[in-house]
Design a protein around this motif. Structure first.
Motif, PDB file in Angstrom:
ATOM      1  N   GLY A 237       0.807  -1.204   0.000  1.00 13.67           N
ATOM      2  CA  GLY A 237       0.000   0.000   0.000  1.00 13.67           C
ATOM      3  C   GLY A 237       0.840   1.253   0.000  1.00 13.67           C
ATOM      4  O   GLY A 237       2.019   1.238   0.353  1.00 13.67           O
ATOM      5  N   THR A 238       0.227   2.358  -0.418  1.00 15.61           N
ATOM      6  CA  THR A 238       0.857   3.668  -0.353  1.00 15.61           C
ATOM      7  C   THR A 238      -0.137   4.650   0.257  1.00 15.61           C
ATOM      8  O   THR A 238      -1.351   4.528   0.069  1.00 15.61           O
ATOM      9  N   GLY A 239       0.397   5.641   0.989  1.00 18.37           N
ATOM     10  CA  GLY A 239      -0.457   6.637   1.604  1.00 18.37           C
ATOM     11  C   GLY A 239       0.353   7.820   2.076  1.00 18.37           C
ATOM     12  O   GLY A 239       1.563   7.908   1.841  1.00 18.37           O
ATOM     13  N   ARG A 240      -0.320   8.740   2.761  1.00 18.34           N
ATOM     14  CA  ARG A 240       0.377   9.933   3.256  1.00 18.34           C
ATOM     15  C   ARG A 240       1.389   9.576   4.328  1.00 18.34           C
ATOM     16  O   ARG A 240       2.465  10.169   4.403  1.00 18.34           O
ATOM     17  N   ASP A 241       1.043   8.606   5.179  1.00 11.78           N
ATOM     18  CA  ASP A 241       1.949   8.112   6.208  1.00 11.78           C
ATOM     19  C   ASP A 241       1.386   6.789   6.699  1.00 11.78           C
ATOM     20  O   ASP A 241       0.451   6.236   6.102  1.00 11.78           O
ATOM     21  N   ALA A 242       1.935   6.276   7.806  1.00 13.11           N
ATOM     22  CA  ALA A 242       1.548   4.944   8.270  1.00 13.11           C
ATOM     23  C   ALA A 242       0.079   4.849   8.651  1.00 13.11           C
ATOM     24  O   ALA A 242      -0.492   3.752   8.646  1.00 13.11           O
ATOM     25  N   ALA A 243      -0.544   5.964   8.998  1.00 15.67           N
ATOM     26  CA  ALA A 243      -1.960   5.932   9.370  1.00 15.67           C
ATOM     27  C   ALA A 243      -2.841   5.446   8.225  1.00 15.67           C
ATOM     28  O   ALA A 243      -3.920   4.895   8.454  1.00 15.67           O
ATOM     29  N   ASP A 244      -2.397   5.644   6.989  1.00 10.53           N
ATOM     30  CA  ASP A 244      -3.202   5.255   5.821  1.00 10.53           C
ATOM     31  C   ASP A 244      -3.048   3.788   5.447  1.00 10.53           C
ATOM     32  O   ASP A 244      -3.920   3.235   4.763  1.00 10.53           O
ATOM     33  N   VAL A 245      -1.948   3.166   5.822  1.00  7.57           N
ATOM     34  CA  VAL A 245      -1.647   1.834   5.286  1.00  7.57           C
ATOM     35  C   VAL A 245      -1.144   0.878   6.364  1.00  7.57           C
ATOM     36  O   VAL A 245      -0.224   0.092   6.132  1.00  7.57           O
ATOM     37  N   ALA A 246      -1.740   0.919   7.549  1.00  8.35           N
ATOM     38  CA  ALA A 246      -1.421  -0.081   8.563  1.00  8.35           C
ATOM     39  C   ALA A 246      -1.724  -1.472   8.017  1.00  8.35           C
ATOM     40  O   ALA A 246      -2.724  -1.664   7.328  1.00  8.35           O
ATOM     41  N   PHE A 247      -0.864  -2.461   8.323  1.00  6.18           N
ATOM     42  CA  PHE A 247      -1.146  -3.796   7.794  1.00  6.18           C
ATOM     43  C   PHE A 247      -2.369  -4.403   8.471  1.00  6.18           C
ATOM     44  O   PHE A 247      -3.044  -5.269   7.899  1.00  6.18           O
ATOM     45  N   ALA A 248      -2.700  -3.939   9.695  1.00  5.78           N
ATOM     46  CA  ALA A 248      -3.922  -4.392  10.347  1.00  5.78           C
ATOM     47  C   ALA A 248      -4.497  -3.250  11.170  1.00  5.78           C
ATOM     48  O   ALA A 248      -3.808  -2.683  12.013  1.00  5.78           O
ATOM     49  N   THR A 249      -5.754  -2.915  10.903  1.00  2.75           N
ATOM     50  CA  THR A 249      -6.489  -1.954  11.719  1.00  2.75           C
ATOM     51  C   THR A 249      -7.532  -2.751  12.488  1.00  2.75           C
ATOM     52  O   THR A 249      -8.302  -3.508  11.894  1.00  2.75           O
ATOM     53  N   ILE A 250      -7.549  -2.592  13.830  1.00  2.52           N
ATOM     54  CA  ILE A 250      -8.280  -3.503  14.701  1.00  2.52           C
ATOM     55  C   ILE A 250      -9.329  -2.741  15.509  1.00  2.52           C
ATOM     56  O   ILE A 250      -9.015  -1.734  16.137  1.00  2.52           O
ATOM     57  N   PHE A 251     -10.556  -3.243  15.484  1.00  3.12           N
ATOM     58  CA  PHE A 251     -11.651  -2.651  16.233  1.00  3.12           C
ATOM     59  C   PHE A 251     -12.076  -3.650  17.321  1.00  3.12           C
ATOM     60  O   PHE A 251     -12.899  -4.530  17.063  1.00  3.12           O
ATOM     61  N   GLY A 252     -11.506  -3.549  18.512  1.00  2.32           N
ATOM     62  CA  GLY A 252     -11.870  -4.463  19.581  1.00  2.32           C
ATOM     63  C   GLY A 252     -10.650  -5.021  20.282  1.00  2.32           C
ATOM     64  O   GLY A 252      -9.508  -4.619  20.023  1.00  2.32           O
ATOM     65  N   GLY A 253     -10.895  -5.969  21.191  1.00  4.39           N
ATOM     66  CA  GLY A 253      -9.824  -6.515  22.015  1.00  4.39           C
ATOM     67  C   GLY A 253      -9.207  -7.769  21.420  1.00  4.39           C
ATOM     68  O   GLY A 253      -9.899  -8.742  21.115  1.00  4.39           O
ATOM     69  N   VAL A 254      -7.882  -7.744  21.233  1.00 10.22           N
ATOM     70  CA  VAL A 254      -7.158  -8.903  20.703  1.00 10.22           C
ATOM     71  C   VAL A 254      -5.813  -9.038  21.407  1.00 10.22           C
ATOM     72  O   VAL A 254      -5.275  -8.073  21.967  1.00 10.22           O
ATOM     73  N   ARG A 255      -5.290 -10.235  21.365  1.00  5.72           N
ATOM     74  CA  ARG A 255      -3.884 -10.490  21.686  1.00  5.72           C
ATOM     75  C   ARG A 255      -3.250 -11.026  20.410  1.00  5.72           C
ATOM     76  O   ARG A 255      -3.768 -11.967  19.797  1.00  5.72           O
ATOM     77  N   SER A 256      -2.159 -10.419  19.990  1.00  3.79           N
ATOM     78  CA  SER A 256      -1.563 -10.810  18.717  1.00  3.79           C
ATOM     79  C   SER A 256      -0.142 -11.329  18.907  1.00  3.79           C
ATOM     80  O   SER A 256       0.567 -10.925  19.835  1.00  3.79           O
ATOM     81  N   ARG A 257       0.233 -12.228  18.036  1.00  2.00           N
ATOM     82  CA  ARG A 257       1.604 -12.715  17.978  1.00  2.00           C
ATOM     83  C   ARG A 257       2.351 -11.963  16.871  1.00  2.00           C
ATOM     84  O   ARG A 257       1.740 -11.356  15.996  1.00  2.00           O
ATOM     85  N   ALA A 258       3.657 -12.021  16.925  1.00  3.71           N
ATOM     86  CA  ALA A 258       4.452 -11.362  15.893  1.00  3.71           C
ATOM     87  C   ALA A 258       4.171 -12.002  14.534  1.00  3.71           C
ATOM     88  O   ALA A 258       4.000 -13.223  14.440  1.00  3.71           O
ATOM     89  N   PRO A 259       4.070 -11.194  13.477  1.00  3.98           N
ATOM     90  CA  PRO A 259       3.860 -11.767  12.138  1.00  3.98           C
ATOM     91  C   PRO A 259       5.014 -12.697  11.758  1.00  3.98           C
ATOM     92  O   PRO A 259       6.168 -12.471  12.152  1.00  3.98           O
ATOM     93  N   VAL A 260       4.683 -13.732  11.030  1.00  5.12           N
ATOM     94  CA  VAL A 260       5.704 -14.628  10.474  1.00  5.12           C
ATOM     95  C   VAL A 260       5.703 -14.410   8.966  1.00  5.12           C
ATOM     96  O   VAL A 260       4.710 -14.683   8.285  1.00  5.12           O
ATOM     97  N   ILE A 261       6.817 -13.891   8.448  1.00  6.46           N
ATOM     98  CA  ILE A 261       6.904 -13.503   7.033  1.00  6.46           C
ATOM     99  C   ILE A 261       8.055 -14.254   6.377  1.00  6.46           C
ATOM    100  O   ILE A 261       9.165 -14.308   6.919  1.00  6.46           O
ATOM    101  N   ARG A 262       7.784 -14.805   5.224  1.00  6.70           N
ATOM    102  CA  ARG A 262       8.812 -15.500   4.444  1.00  6.70           C
ATOM    103  C   ARG A 262       8.783 -14.961   3.024  1.00  6.70           C
ATOM    104  O   ARG A 262       7.714 -14.789   2.446  1.00  6.70           O
ATOM    105  N   ALA A 263       9.950 -14.684   2.485  1.00  9.01           N
ATOM    106  CA  ALA A 263      10.050 -14.199   1.100  1.00  9.01           C
ATOM    107  C   ALA A 263      11.219 -14.888   0.424  1.00  9.01           C
ATOM    108  O   ALA A 263      12.343 -14.875   0.947  1.00  9.01           O
ATOM    109  N   TRP A 264      10.949 -15.507  -0.713  1.00  7.66           N
ATOM    110  CA  TRP A 264      11.979 -16.179  -1.471  1.00  7.66           C
ATOM    111  C   TRP A 264      12.067 -15.545  -2.853  1.00  7.66           C
ATOM    112  O   TRP A 264      11.052 -15.256  -3.476  1.00  7.66           O
TER     113      TRP A 264
END
Length: 310
Positions: A237-264
């Protein structure tokens, strides 16, 4: 051409009565970034809604998760056909000639308070020759004045905070470079991807924030943190700053783990597929249309803003 095989795994523990999400983890579809073998697997029996912004091409996914565990796995193969230019030939565009779609990227924004950096930018960078070389000098200035340090900032850290603290992560480097560019009337936008080629000593693979600057008739890629290989960036994504393109915008209560990312990265010389590498040319995955727009591939409902951003 570069070919990147990408996989992103996200895991959340959802509180009662459930949580709404807006994700921006789908690779953008542009004339220079084509997708294949795209899959999405959700650990709950829920139907996501997809929307592609008609101007930016950002692809957003909305869903409501039920209480319990939400596991999300996204995979895609991305072919990158970069437009390459001689940096010496790229000029800044006068304000009066900027396309309407680009004008929004010369103004201050939530995390990029360019109006507060005008004096600094003018003193440090105002006398430099205009064009790609001045943008590169801004990138180098940020890289030389800020130290990369994991977990050194948070979601409230702005360009001004980074300038004062002189430490940050890729997101903070990007915000400061964007603010300095805008302070001298150069359009700059925040871009998200993954940190292909980053030194493992910096931590496990992660999302990457970088900068695209409008020069000539295209948006060109810059990596002020210097932690990855720009040729391997897959744009989300592209935007004015990070507020426009957060990878996850969350409405409510969660507990999250660190993302697991793989790129080959694939390599096949017979088909013109090479490994991403550092180069001296200016790189762009923008379509190069004078209007500054790119044609999206899909349309649906428009997502709302969020109360917390990742």
């Amino acid at each position: 051409m570069n070919r990147i095989e990408l996989q992103i795994d996200l895991n959340y523990e959802i509180s009662e009565p459930g949580v709404d999400f807006v994700f921006n983890i789908h690779a953008a579809q542009t004339p220079s970034q084509t997708l294949s073998a795209e899959t999405l697997v959700l650990g709950q029996s829920i139907e996501p809604k997809m929307h592609t912004d008609p101007v930016t091409g950002n692809r957003y996914m909305r869903l409501r998760a039920l209480p319990g565990v939400l596991a999300l796995s996204y995979a895609v193969v991305v072919d990158l056909m970069h437009h390459r230019d001689d940096p010496a030939q790229l000029e800044e565009v006068p304000i009066c000639h900027l396309p309407p779609e680009v004008m929004g990227y010369i103004y201050p924004s939530r995390y990029c308070q360019s109006d507060r950096l005008t004096t600094l930018a003018t003193d440090e960078l105002g006398k430099l020759g205009h064009g790609y070389s001045r943008v590169q000098a801004i990138r180098d200035w940020v890289n030389g004045h800020v130290t990369f340090r994991s977990n050194s900032s948070n979601s409230n850290t702005s360009a001004i905070d980074t300038l004062i603290e002189r430490v940050g992560v890729c997101r903070d480097f990007a915000h400061l470079m964007i603010a300095l560019c805008r302070a001298v009337n150069i359009p700059a936008r925040f871009a998200t991807g993954t940190d292909y080629g980053a030194d493992p000593a910096l931590g496990p693979p992660d999302f990457q924030a970088y900068v695209e600057v409008y020069l000539g008739e295209r948006w060109y890629i810059f990596d002020p943190s210097g932690t990855a290989i720009p040729m391997g960036f897959v744009r989300f994504g592209t935007g004015r700053d990070a507020a426009d393109v957060a990878f996850a915008t969350i409405f409510g209560g969660v507990r999250s783990r660190a993302p697991v990312i793989r790129a080959w990265a694939a390599e096949d010389a017979s088909r013109g597929i090479v490994l991403p590498h550092h180069c001296q040319e200016a790189l762009s995955t923008d379509s190069g249309m004078k209007s500054g727009t790119e044609l999206p591939a899909e349309h649906s409902a428009t997502p709302n803003g969020g109360s917390s951003r990742a």
